[in-house]
Design a protein around this motif. Structure first.
Motif, PDB file in Angstrom:
ATOM      1  N   LEU A   1      -6.519  -6.487  -7.808  1.00 55.32           N
ATOM      2  CA  LEU A   1      -5.069  -6.378  -7.995  1.00 55.32           C
ATOM      3  C   LEU A   1      -4.732  -5.526  -9.222  1.00 55.32           C
ATOM      4  O   LEU A   1      -3.873  -4.635  -9.160  1.00 55.32           O
ATOM      5  N   ILE A   2      -5.418  -5.792 -10.329  1.00 59.81           N
ATOM      6  CA  ILE A   2      -5.182  -5.015 -11.556  1.00 59.81           C
ATOM      7  C   ILE A   2      -5.513  -3.546 -11.328  1.00 59.81           C
ATOM      8  O   ILE A   2      -4.757  -2.650 -11.732  1.00 59.81           O
ATOM      9  N   PHE A   3      -6.631  -3.294 -10.670  1.00 59.38           N
ATOM     10  CA  PHE A   3      -7.050  -1.922 -10.373  1.00 59.38           C
ATOM     11  C   PHE A   3      -6.006  -1.212  -9.521  1.00 59.38           C
ATOM     12  O   PHE A   3      -5.598  -0.078  -9.817  1.00 59.38           O
ATOM     13  N   ALA A   4      -5.539  -1.876  -8.462  1.00 60.25           N
ATOM     14  CA  ALA A   4      -4.557  -1.272  -7.550  1.00 60.25           C
ATOM     15  C   ALA A   4      -3.248  -0.964  -8.266  1.00 60.25           C
ATOM     16  O   ALA A   4      -2.653   0.107  -8.068  1.00 60.25           O
ATOM     17  N   LEU A   5      -2.799  -1.898  -9.105  1.00 62.66           N
ATOM     18  CA  LEU A   5      -1.533  -1.697  -9.824  1.00 62.66           C
ATOM     19  C   LEU A   5      -1.646  -0.600 -10.884  1.00 62.66           C
ATOM     20  O   LEU A   5      -0.739   0.221 -11.038  1.00 62.66           O
ATOM     21  N   LYS A   6      -2.749  -0.589 -11.614  1.00 56.64           N
ATOM     22  CA  LYS A   6      -2.953   0.421 -12.657  1.00 56.64           C
ATOM     23  C   LYS A   6      -2.957   1.827 -12.047  1.00 56.64           C
ATOM     24  O   LYS A   6      -2.289   2.745 -12.550  1.00 56.64           O
ATOM     25  N   VAL A   7      -3.718   1.988 -10.965  1.00 56.77           N
ATOM     26  CA  VAL A   7      -3.815   3.305 -10.328  1.00 56.77           C
ATOM     27  C   VAL A   7      -2.544   3.634  -9.567  1.00 56.77           C
ATOM     28  O   VAL A   7      -2.021   4.751  -9.653  1.00 56.77           O
ATOM     29  N   GLY A   8      -2.019   2.645  -8.823  1.00 54.76           N
ATOM     30  CA  GLY A   8      -0.845   2.888  -7.989  1.00 54.76           C
ATOM     31  C   GLY A   8       0.390   3.303  -8.760  1.00 54.76           C
ATOM     32  O   GLY A   8       1.212   4.077  -8.263  1.00 54.76           O
ATOM     33  N   ARG A   9       0.530   2.824  -9.993  1.00 50.50           N
ATOM     34  CA  ARG A   9       1.715   3.145 -10.795  1.00 50.50           C
ATOM     35  C   ARG A   9       1.494   4.346 -11.706  1.00 50.50           C
ATOM     36  O   ARG A   9       2.441   4.799 -12.365  1.00 50.50           O
ATOM     37  N   SER A  10       0.264   4.852 -11.775  1.00 46.98           N
ATOM     38  CA  SER A  10      -0.083   5.867 -12.781  1.00 46.98           C
ATOM     39  C   SER A  10       0.639   7.199 -12.597  1.00 46.98           C
ATOM     40  O   SER A  10       0.857   7.919 -13.568  1.00 46.98           O
ATOM     41  N   ASP A  11       1.000   7.570 -11.368  1.00 47.57           N
ATOM     42  CA  ASP A  11       1.704   8.837 -11.162  1.00 47.57           C
ATOM     43  C   ASP A  11       3.190   8.631 -10.863  1.00 47.57           C
ATOM     44  O   ASP A  11       3.909   9.587 -10.567  1.00 47.57           O
ATOM     45  N   LYS A  12       3.645   7.382 -10.948  1.00 46.58           N
ATOM     46  CA  LYS A  12       5.073   7.106 -10.722  1.00 46.58           C
ATOM     47  C   LYS A  12       5.842   6.989 -12.030  1.00 46.58           C
ATOM     48  O   LYS A  12       7.038   7.264 -12.088  1.00 46.58           O
ATOM     49  N   LYS A  13       5.148   6.565 -13.087  1.00 44.66           N
ATOM     50  CA  LYS A  13       5.853   6.317 -14.345  1.00 44.66           C
ATOM     51  C   LYS A  13       5.934   7.547 -15.238  1.00 44.66           C
ATOM     52  O   LYS A  13       6.554   7.503 -16.299  1.00 44.66           O
ATOM     53  N   ILE A  14       5.287   8.653 -14.808  1.00 47.44           N
ATOM     54  CA  ILE A  14       5.346   9.881 -15.602  1.00 47.44           C
ATOM     55  C   ILE A  14       6.290  10.859 -14.917  1.00 47.44           C
ATOM     56  O   ILE A  14       6.051  11.281 -13.778  1.00 47.44           O
ATOM     57  N   GLU A  15       7.335  11.213 -15.597  1.00 48.60           N
ATOM     58  CA  GLU A  15       8.301  12.163 -15.057  1.00 48.60           C
ATOM     59  C   GLU A  15       8.004  13.557 -15.614  1.00 48.60           C
ATOM     60  O   GLU A  15       8.139  13.806 -16.801  1.00 48.60           O
ATOM     61  N   GLY A  16       7.559  14.419 -14.734  1.00 49.52           N
ATOM     62  CA  GLY A  16       7.271  15.790 -15.144  1.00 49.52           C
ATOM     63  C   GLY A  16       8.247  16.754 -14.498  1.00 49.52           C
ATOM     64  O   GLY A  16       9.026  16.389 -13.610  1.00 49.52           O
ATOM     65  N   THR A  17       8.207  17.982 -14.940  1.00 48.37           N
ATOM     66  CA  THR A  17       9.057  19.014 -14.350  1.00 48.37           C
ATOM     67  C   THR A  17       8.479  19.426 -13.002  1.00 48.37           C
ATOM     68  O   THR A  17       7.310  19.801 -12.911  1.00 48.37           O
ATOM     69  N   ILE A  18       9.289  19.336 -11.955  1.00 50.85           N
ATOM     70  CA  ILE A  18       8.826  19.676 -10.615  1.00 50.85           C
ATOM     71  C   ILE A  18       9.226  21.106 -10.274  1.00 50.85           C
ATOM     72  O   ILE A  18      10.406  21.459 -10.329  1.00 50.85           O
TER      73      ILE A  18
ATOM     74  N   VAL B   1       1.567  11.632  -0.919  1.00 48.20           N
ATOM     75  CA  VAL B   1       0.964  11.311   0.377  1.00 48.20           C
ATOM     76  C   VAL B   1       1.676  10.107   0.980  1.00 48.20           C
ATOM     77  O   VAL B   1       1.708   9.029   0.384  1.00 48.20           O
ATOM     78  N   ILE B   2       2.275  10.302   2.145  1.00 44.69           N
ATOM     79  CA  ILE B   2       2.991   9.237   2.843  1.00 44.69           C
ATOM     80  C   ILE B   2       2.300   8.986   4.180  1.00 44.69           C
ATOM     81  O   ILE B   2       2.235   9.880   5.025  1.00 44.69           O
ATOM     82  N   PHE B   3       1.747   7.781   4.346  1.00 41.82           N
ATOM     83  CA  PHE B   3       1.024   7.424   5.566  1.00 41.82           C
ATOM     84  C   PHE B   3      -0.008   8.500   5.940  1.00 41.82           C
ATOM     85  O   PHE B   3      -0.136   8.896   7.096  1.00 41.82           O
TER      86      PHE B   3
ATOM     87  N   LYS C   1      -8.634   8.003  -1.620  1.00 44.76           N
ATOM     88  CA  LYS C   1      -8.099   7.569  -0.327  1.00 44.76           C
ATOM     89  C   LYS C   1      -6.672   8.047  -0.137  1.00 44.76           C
ATOM     90  O   LYS C   1      -5.939   8.232  -1.099  1.00 44.76           O
ATOM     91  N   ARG C   2      -6.300   8.217   1.123  1.00 44.43           N
ATOM     92  CA  ARG C   2      -4.909   8.541   1.435  1.00 44.43           C
ATOM     93  C   ARG C   2      -4.137   7.305   1.882  1.00 44.43           C
ATOM     94  O   ARG C   2      -2.904   7.324   1.906  1.00 44.43           O
ATOM     95  N   PHE C   3      -4.832   6.262   2.264  1.00 38.11           N
ATOM     96  CA  PHE C   3      -4.161   5.000   2.589  1.00 38.11           C
ATOM     97  C   PHE C   3      -4.996   3.879   1.999  1.00 38.11           C
ATOM     98  O   PHE C   3      -6.021   3.497   2.524  1.00 38.11           O
ATOM     99  N   GLY C   4      -4.533   3.364   0.872  1.00 33.90           N
ATOM    100  CA  GLY C   4      -5.299   2.415   0.090  1.00 33.90           C
ATOM    101  C   GLY C   4      -5.485   2.987  -1.304  1.00 33.90           C
ATOM    102  O   GLY C   4      -5.109   4.124  -1.577  1.00 33.90           O
TER     103      GLY C   4
ATOM    104  N   ILE D   1       0.805  -1.228   0.000  1.00 32.60           N
ATOM    105  CA  ILE D   1       0.000   0.000   0.000  1.00 32.60           C
ATOM    106  C   ILE D   1       0.841   1.283   0.000  1.00 32.60           C
ATOM    107  O   ILE D   1       0.546   2.214  -0.761  1.00 32.60           O
ATOM    108  N   PRO D   2       1.882   1.400   0.838  1.00 32.67           N
ATOM    109  CA  PRO D   2       2.649   2.660   0.831  1.00 32.67           C
ATOM    110  C   PRO D   2       3.252   3.012  -0.522  1.00 32.67           C
ATOM    111  O   PRO D   2       3.579   4.183  -0.771  1.00 32.67           O
ATOM    112  N   TYR D   3       3.400   2.016  -1.404  1.00 31.68           N
ATOM    113  CA  TYR D   3       4.007   2.249  -2.709  1.00 31.68           C
ATOM    114  C   TYR D   3       2.959   2.448  -3.817  1.00 31.68           C
ATOM    115  O   TYR D   3       3.319   2.695  -4.962  1.00 31.68           O
ATOM    116  N   LEU D   4       1.666   2.314  -3.456  1.00 34.05           N
ATOM    117  CA  LEU D   4       0.600   2.449  -4.445  1.00 34.05           C
ATOM    118  C   LEU D   4      -0.245   3.709  -4.259  1.00 34.05           C
ATOM    119  O   LEU D   4      -0.976   4.094  -5.164  1.00 34.05           O
ATOM    120  N   VAL D   5      -0.148   4.320  -3.076  1.00 34.38           N
ATOM    121  CA  VAL D   5      -0.954   5.515  -2.821  1.00 34.38           C
ATOM    122  C   VAL D   5      -0.422   6.695  -3.633  1.00 34.38           C
ATOM    123  O   VAL D   5       0.648   6.619  -4.250  1.00 34.38           O
TER     124      VAL D   5
END
Length: 366
Positions: free
Chosen positions: A283-300, A28-30, A331-334, A20-24
């Protein structure tokens, strides 16, 4: 049979709690908002790792103990079910306790390092993002509802041929193991409960479709992708769960009217197929959503951050914001949605149907 069912479900619960901490949402951390420019801080990574290892070790111990006990003592299915449920709740309770602990540790880090003091909080509004929303249209959810209404009518039409003892519960083997006296209400009990659940699902879908799309000012591309992914796949997942429930309950209802439908192994295969679809879909839903903002590298932009809403999140889990018209928020956790507890419409959509379902089940079971 019961051992296998509870082993699969418990294993799924354990794995989801570990990751969960890697999919939220990335910022948001905890349950605590952390500016994106500090996401790679070593202390944050350490907290997430400690949580994951702790839940994993505890889950391994519980699953091993349950397996050894079940295979060496050959307990009754009822005993395995009780212990299995206790094990599932135990893992959830332990992971929740660890979450609360690490929520407090994360808040301390945020205050101690003054991560938000020199950043400007910016709220982003992008009206064009609605045009990219790929959530299912609400009327798609009417198809299972119409099916259930038709099945209810068919049951009433065939009332005279129904057995005197109406099944109210089915065991892992697919055989009914609890009954109630035949009556007009008990005959349509399961279709009525299914209809209420379907209407609740439809209400949740409509409410989430009308919910606000919250974007991050510091990384617009990643947050936009996550919001659109969450909305798209949550609508599909909700629909498929609703469809799977409709098929399963319709099968049991039809076997009550026509017992020959339950011939062969289908009565065992169908519940397992339902379990597989729901768990695999989750599982598919969690992985699709959880990875959706990690694989896009934008200018911060390191001078700004998204609006910090920590004050509206009680314990990082319960959202109370009277100024937010959204009924459901991410959700913030989940992974998924939670109610805005300051909006009474959410109670009507979720809790009222659940209360009705519990009352009907209690009355018929009694």
């Amino acid at each position: 049979m019961a051992f296998l069912v509870f082993l699969i479900i418990t294993l799924f619960i354990a794995v989801t709690q570990i990751v969960i901490p890697y999919l939220v949402k990335k910022t948001v951390i905890f349950g605590v908002t952390i500016p994106e420019q500090y996401m790679n801080d070593g202390a944050i990574k350490k907290l997430k790792k400690q949580y994951a290892i702790a839940v994993a070790l505890i889950s391994i111990v519980l699953l091993t103990g349950y397996s050894v006990w079940s295979l060496t003592t050959e307990p009754q299915e009822e005993q395995m079910a009780i212990i299995g449920m206790l094990m599932e709740f135990g893992i959830l309770l332990i992971s929740l306790s660890l979450y609360i602990y690490y929520h407090g540790k994360t808040k301390q880090l945020k205050i101690q390092h003054k991560w938000v003091e020199h950043l400007k909080q910016v709220k982003v509004t992008d009206l064009s993002v609605r045009k990219e929303d790929e959530m299912l249209p609400w009327y798609i959810y009417l198809l299972p509802i119409i099916t259930t209404l038709g099945l209810m009518s068919y049951t009433i039409f065939n009332y005279d041929i129904l057995p005197q003892q109406i099944p109210t519960h089915w065991g892992p083997s697919g055989e009914p193991d609890a009954f109630t006296e035949k009556s007009p209400l008990s005959a349509i009990q399961h279709t009525l409960l299914l209809l209420i659940m379907q209407l609740m699902f439809l209400g949740v879908h409509v409410a989430t479709k009308n919910s606000g799309i919250k974007l991050s000012a510091s990384n617009l591309a990643a947050s936009k992708n996550r919001q659109l992914t969450l909305r798209k796949y949550s609508s599909w997942f909700l629909f498929f769960v609703m469809l799977a429930c409709t098929i399963l309950m319709s099968f049991y209802q039809l076997t009550m009217i026509h017992p020959e439908f339950a011939a062969g192994s289908i009565k065992i295969i169908l519940p397992f197929a339902f379990l597989f679809i729901v768990l695999a879909g989750s599982l598919i839903f969690a992985l699709k959503v959880g990875r959706s903002d990690k694989k896009i590298e934008g200018t911060i932009d390191e001078k700004i951050m998204e609006v910090d809403e920590d004050q509206y999140w009680k314990g990082g889990m319960f959202y109370f914001n009277k100024n937010d018209p959204s009924i459901f928020v991410e959700k913030r956790f989940g992974v998924g949605w939670t109610i805005n507890f300051a909006n009474p419409v959410g109670y009507l959509i979720v809790f009222v149907p659940l209360i009705i379902i519990i009352i009907i089940s209690f009355v018929m079971g009694g």
